[in-house]
Motif scaffolding. Sequence first.
Motif, PDB file in Angstrom:
ATOM      1  N   GLY A  29       0.816  -1.208   0.000  1.00  0.00           N
ATOM      2  CA  GLY A  29       0.000   0.000   0.000  1.00  0.00           C
ATOM      3  C   GLY A  29       0.848   1.256   0.000  1.00  0.00           C
ATOM      4  O   GLY A  29       0.524   2.240  -0.675  1.00  0.00           O
ATOM      5  N   PHE A  30       1.952   1.220   0.765  1.00  0.00           N
ATOM      6  CA  PHE A  30       2.867   2.364   0.844  1.00  0.00           C
ATOM      7  C   PHE A  30       3.460   2.678  -0.530  1.00  0.00           C
ATOM      8  O   PHE A  30       3.410   3.821  -1.008  1.00  0.00           O
ATOM      9  CB  PHE A  30       3.978   2.047   1.843  1.00  0.00           C
ATOM     10  N   VAL A  31       4.027   1.664  -1.168  1.00  0.00           N
ATOM     11  CA  VAL A  31       4.735   1.869  -2.441  1.00  0.00           C
ATOM     12  C   VAL A  31       3.778   2.299  -3.547  1.00  0.00           C
ATOM     13  O   VAL A  31       4.023   3.295  -4.259  1.00  0.00           O
ATOM     14  CB  VAL A  31       5.500   0.594  -2.846  1.00  0.00           C
ATOM     15  N   THR A  32       2.672   1.564  -3.716  1.00  0.00           N
ATOM     16  CA  THR A  32       1.734   1.885  -4.792  1.00  0.00           C
ATOM     17  C   THR A  32       1.023   3.210  -4.529  1.00  0.00           C
ATOM     18  O   THR A  32       0.731   3.959  -5.468  1.00  0.00           O
ATOM     19  CB  THR A  32       0.696   0.771  -4.973  1.00  0.00           C
ATOM     20  N   GLY A  33       0.753   3.511  -3.264  1.00  0.00           N
ATOM     21  CA  GLY A  33       0.088   4.768  -2.932  1.00  0.00           C
ATOM     22  C   GLY A  33       0.950   5.967  -3.255  1.00  0.00           C
ATOM     23  O   GLY A  33       0.487   6.951  -3.842  1.00  0.00           O
ATOM     24  N   ALA A  34       2.224   5.911  -2.862  1.00  0.00           N
ATOM     25  CA  ALA A  34       3.138   7.019  -3.138  1.00  0.00           C
ATOM     26  C   ALA A  34       3.317   7.218  -4.639  1.00  0.00           C
ATOM     27  O   ALA A  34       3.297   8.351  -5.138  1.00  0.00           O
ATOM     28  CB  ALA A  34       4.488   6.748  -2.480  1.00  0.00           C
ATOM     29  N   LEU A  35       3.467   6.113  -5.373  1.00  0.00           N
ATOM     30  CA  LEU A  35       3.634   6.199  -6.823  1.00  0.00           C
ATOM     31  C   LEU A  35       2.380   6.769  -7.481  1.00  0.00           C
ATOM     32  O   LEU A  35       2.461   7.608  -8.394  1.00  0.00           O
ATOM     33  CB  LEU A  35       3.948   4.817  -7.393  1.00  0.00           C
ATOM     34  N   CYS A  36       1.216   6.348  -6.998  1.00  0.00           N
ATOM     35  CA  CYS A  36      -0.046   6.809  -7.566  1.00  0.00           C
ATOM     36  C   CYS A  36      -0.203   8.323  -7.428  1.00  0.00           C
ATOM     37  O   CYS A  36      -0.508   9.016  -8.398  1.00  0.00           O
ATOM     38  CB  CYS A  36      -1.210   6.086  -6.880  1.00  0.00           C
ATOM     39  N   VAL A  37       0.018   8.849  -6.233  1.00  0.00           N
ATOM     40  CA  VAL A  37      -0.163  10.290  -6.009  1.00  0.00           C
ATOM     41  C   VAL A  37       0.862  11.086  -6.810  1.00  0.00           C
ATOM     42  O   VAL A  37       0.544  12.146  -7.363  1.00  0.00           O
ATOM     43  CB  VAL A  37      -0.065  10.636  -4.511  1.00  0.00           C
ATOM     44  N   TRP A  38       2.094  10.584  -6.917  1.00  0.00           N
ATOM     45  CA  TRP A  38       3.114  11.263  -7.713  1.00  0.00           C
ATOM     46  C   TRP A  38       2.683  11.340  -9.175  1.00  0.00           C
ATOM     47  O   TRP A  38       2.852  12.381  -9.838  1.00  0.00           O
ATOM     48  CB  TRP A  38       4.437  10.517  -7.581  1.00  0.00           C
ATOM     49  N   LEU A  39       2.096  10.265  -9.689  1.00  0.00           N
ATOM     50  CA  LEU A  39       1.637  10.248 -11.080  1.00  0.00           C
ATOM     51  C   LEU A  39       0.437  11.179 -11.285  1.00  0.00           C
ATOM     52  O   LEU A  39       0.315  11.810 -12.335  1.00  0.00           O
ATOM     53  CB  LEU A  39       1.280   8.817 -11.500  1.00  0.00           C
ATOM     54  N   VAL A  40      -0.449  11.257 -10.284  1.00  0.00           N
ATOM     55  CA  VAL A  40      -1.579  12.176 -10.383  1.00  0.00           C
ATOM     56  C   VAL A  40      -1.074  13.611 -10.487  1.00  0.00           C
ATOM     57  O   VAL A  40      -1.555  14.403 -11.308  1.00  0.00           O
ATOM     58  CB  VAL A  40      -2.518  12.046  -9.164  1.00  0.00           C
ATOM     59  N   ALA A  41      -0.102  13.949  -9.636  1.00  0.00           N
ATOM     60  CA  ALA A  41       0.448  15.308  -9.659  1.00  0.00           C
ATOM     61  C   ALA A  41       1.036  15.649 -11.020  1.00  0.00           C
ATOM     62  O   ALA A  41       0.996  16.802 -11.454  1.00  0.00           O
ATOM     63  CB  ALA A  41       1.514  15.450  -8.569  1.00  0.00           C
ATOM     64  N   ARG A  42       1.559  14.625 -11.723  1.00  0.00           N
ATOM     65  CA  ARG A  42       2.140  14.827 -13.050  1.00  0.00           C
ATOM     66  C   ARG A  42       1.121  14.638 -14.165  1.00  0.00           C
ATOM     67  O   ARG A  42       1.470  14.670 -15.344  1.00  0.00           O
ATOM     68  CB  ARG A  42       3.310  13.861 -13.249  1.00  0.00           C
ATOM     69  N   GLN A  43      -0.143  14.427 -13.794  1.00  0.00           N
ATOM     70  CA  GLN A  43      -1.234  14.207 -14.752  1.00  0.00           C
ATOM     71  C   GLN A  43      -0.941  13.020 -15.677  1.00  0.00           C
ATOM     72  O   GLN A  43      -1.264  13.034 -16.858  1.00  0.00           O
ATOM     73  CB  GLN A  43      -1.513  15.468 -15.580  1.00  0.00           C
ATOM     74  N   GLY A  51      -3.346   2.850  -8.877  1.00  0.00           N
ATOM     75  CA  GLY A  51      -4.242   3.147  -7.764  1.00  0.00           C
ATOM     76  C   GLY A  51      -5.149   1.979  -7.425  1.00  0.00           C
ATOM     77  O   GLY A  51      -5.479   1.752  -6.254  1.00  0.00           O
ATOM     78  N   ILE A  52      -5.564   1.220  -8.438  1.00  0.00           N
ATOM     79  CA  ILE A  52      -6.425   0.058  -8.190  1.00  0.00           C
ATOM     80  C   ILE A  52      -5.673  -1.000  -7.383  1.00  0.00           C
ATOM     81  O   ILE A  52      -6.231  -1.611  -6.462  1.00  0.00           O
ATOM     82  CB  ILE A  52      -6.938  -0.513  -9.536  1.00  0.00           C
ATOM     83  N   VAL A  53      -4.402  -1.212  -7.703  1.00  0.00           N
ATOM     84  CA  VAL A  53      -3.585  -2.142  -6.912  1.00  0.00           C
ATOM     85  C   VAL A  53      -3.498  -1.648  -5.472  1.00  0.00           C
ATOM     86  O   VAL A  53      -3.610  -2.429  -4.514  1.00  0.00           O
ATOM     87  CB  VAL A  53      -2.174  -2.277  -7.528  1.00  0.00           C
ATOM     88  N   ASN A  54      -3.327  -0.355  -5.310  1.00  0.00           N
ATOM     89  CA  ASN A  54      -3.272   0.254  -3.982  1.00  0.00           C
ATOM     90  C   ASN A  54      -4.589   0.038  -3.225  1.00  0.00           C
ATOM     91  O   ASN A  54      -4.575  -0.260  -2.023  1.00  0.00           O
ATOM     92  CB  ASN A  54      -2.983   1.749  -4.129  1.00  0.00           C
ATOM     93  N   ASN A  55      -5.704   0.157  -3.912  1.00  0.00           N
ATOM     94  CA  ASN A  55      -7.017  -0.032  -3.281  1.00  0.00           C
ATOM     95  C   ASN A  55      -7.187  -1.447  -2.747  1.00  0.00           C
ATOM     96  O   ASN A  55      -7.719  -1.649  -1.652  1.00  0.00           O
ATOM     97  CB  ASN A  55      -8.137   0.264  -4.280  1.00  0.00           C
ATOM     98  N   GLN A  74     -12.407   1.540  -0.401  1.00  0.00           N
ATOM     99  CA  GLN A  74     -11.492   1.079  -1.449  1.00  0.00           C
ATOM    100  C   GLN A  74     -12.249   0.450  -2.620  1.00  0.00           C
ATOM    101  O   GLN A  74     -11.821   0.564  -3.777  1.00  0.00           O
ATOM    102  CB  GLN A  74     -10.479   0.079  -0.876  1.00  0.00           C
ATOM    103  N   VAL A  75     -13.379  -0.207  -2.322  1.00  0.00           N
ATOM    104  CA  VAL A  75     -14.195  -0.807  -3.388  1.00  0.00           C
ATOM    105  C   VAL A  75     -14.769   0.288  -4.273  1.00  0.00           C
ATOM    106  O   VAL A  75     -14.783   0.192  -5.508  1.00  0.00           O
ATOM    107  CB  VAL A  75     -15.322  -1.674  -2.786  1.00  0.00           C
ATOM    108  N   VAL A  76     -15.249   1.357  -3.637  1.00  0.00           N
ATOM    109  CA  VAL A  76     -15.780   2.494  -4.394  1.00  0.00           C
ATOM    110  C   VAL A  76     -14.663   3.154  -5.193  1.00  0.00           C
ATOM    111  O   VAL A  76     -14.866   3.595  -6.327  1.00  0.00           O
ATOM    112  CB  VAL A  76     -16.445   3.512  -3.440  1.00  0.00           C
TER     113      VAL A  76
END
Length: 210
Positions: A29-43, A51-55, A74-76
């Motif tokens: 959750g830590f690794v995928t979550g951090a990567l997900c938010v970084w990618l969102v910031a970069r659009q 993010g789905i893996v993180n969920n 997380q399901v939502v």
Amino acid sequence: MSLDGVLGPLRATAFTAFGAETSWMEVVGFVTGALCVWLVARQNVWNWPIGIVNNVAFFALFITAGLYADAWLQVVYVALALYGWWSWLRGGAEHTQLTVSRVTAPQWRVVLVVGVLATVALTSLLSAATDSTVPFPDAVTTVLSLLATWGQARKKLGSWWLWITADLVYIPLYAYKGLWLTSILYVGFLALCVLGLRSWRADLRARTAA
């Protein structure tokens, strides 16, 4: 194979931090979550599948921690991620890529009303139907996160403010529940949200000036 058989290895202790055991699912959750938010910031659209893996990882983690609203959230999130994935690619004018826009005043009023009513209802439900020891924080972070994810799916600049507010509650909440690695992760999320806000704002100003 049963669910316990699948989750068993992920529930195993990876290391101990601050006297609390940290499971492999929390590490994922830590690794995928951090990567997900970084990618969102970069659009970057790849934030959605990651993010789905993180969920999935956080669903298993929160169920075992007694954070029921956050778990089912997380399901939502998975459903919203599928929508966001499509929206970023085809949700713009004439099915083009979506661009950053501001939340309008009427939309903010809807967010406020929905947020208050949903928080009250979810707090009551958690208090009456579960053994949650943190019904209100669990509810308010759930509602804020759902509203923020909707805004993120539509590339609304204001979604970052909702994430920042949620993170300020999540950090002490997860520390209180002994999820120290996740609490630290959300400190990182908070910093990434500030960077994301600045990045999206700069993008919006550049397109407006052009």
